[in-house]
Design an enzyme around this catalytic site. Sequence first.
Site, PDB file in Angstrom:
ATOM      1  N   ASN A 126      31.072  15.725  25.538  1.00  0.00           N
ATOM      2  CA  ASN A 126      31.433  16.776  24.593  1.00  0.00           C
ATOM      3  C   ASN A 126      29.743  16.816  23.288  1.00  0.00           C
ATOM      4  OD1 ASN A 126      31.913  19.398  24.685  1.00  0.00           O
ATOM      5  ND2 ASN A 126      33.665  18.656  24.605  1.00  0.00           N
ATOM      6  N   HIS A 133      24.836  -6.226  17.338  1.00  0.00           N
ATOM      7  CA  HIS A 133      23.915  -7.338  17.259  1.00  0.00           C
ATOM      8  C   HIS A 133      24.319  -9.165  16.777  1.00  0.00           C
ATOM      9  CE1 HIS A 133      21.195  -4.671  15.052  1.00  0.00           C
ATOM     10  NE2 HIS A 133      22.517  -4.255  14.721  1.00  0.00           N
TER      11      HIS A 133
END
Length: 196
Positions: free
Chosen positions: A74, A105
Site C-alpha cells: 500500500n 550509515h
Amino acid sequence: MEKSKGISQILDKKVNYQSKYINKGDSSNIDNLNLNIRSSEEKIYLDIGEECVINATINMGNCNIKIGDRVLINNGTTLYSVNEISIGNDVMISWGCTIIDNNSHSIVSSERLKDLKNARKEYEKGILGENSDWSCIENKPIVIKDKVWIGFNSIIMKGVTIGEGAVIAAGSVVTKDVPNYAVMGGNPAKILKYTT
C-alpha cells in the site's frame, strides 16, 4: 567519465521503463510505483509476479528485489535495499511501512561524517547517497514468506525472515526472525500468540 545519476522516476506508461529495469507479470499494477535505483547498470532490478498491486516507493542500489504473486503493497510504504529483499506469494503490506535491509550509515561517527560532508552537494546534483561507502555499512537480506500480513507503520529491519502466515501488528519494529503463523507486536516485536 561522468558519474551516472542513477535511475529515478515515477513509472510512466509513456516510457518503456518497466521492461528495461522491471520484470513484471502482465496482470500486476505498478502505476503508482516510485522506483529510485542508485546504480547505472543496465539490468533487471525488480521482479514482480502476477496479480500484484504495488503502490510503494522502492529505493535500491545495485541489488535485486523479488516480489511473488498476489502481493499488495500500500501507499506510503518504502523499501530500502542494497542487499536483497524477497517477498513471497499472497502477502499484504499495509500503508506507512518501512522495510530496510541495511543500516543506511556506519555506526562509526567518523565514517558518518563523510556522508554528511557530501550530502548537500549530492542533494543538489540529484545523486544523494550515491557516494556512500557501503563497505562499512552493515546489511543483510530480508525474507518475507508466503501469506504474511504486515500492519500499518511497521518497520522490518535487516536480516529478518518473517515466517509463513505470520502477522505483524500495526506499529511494530521487527528486529528478529518471526516463526511461521506467529502474531508479533511491539517495539521490539515479540510473539503475542499464534494463528492459522
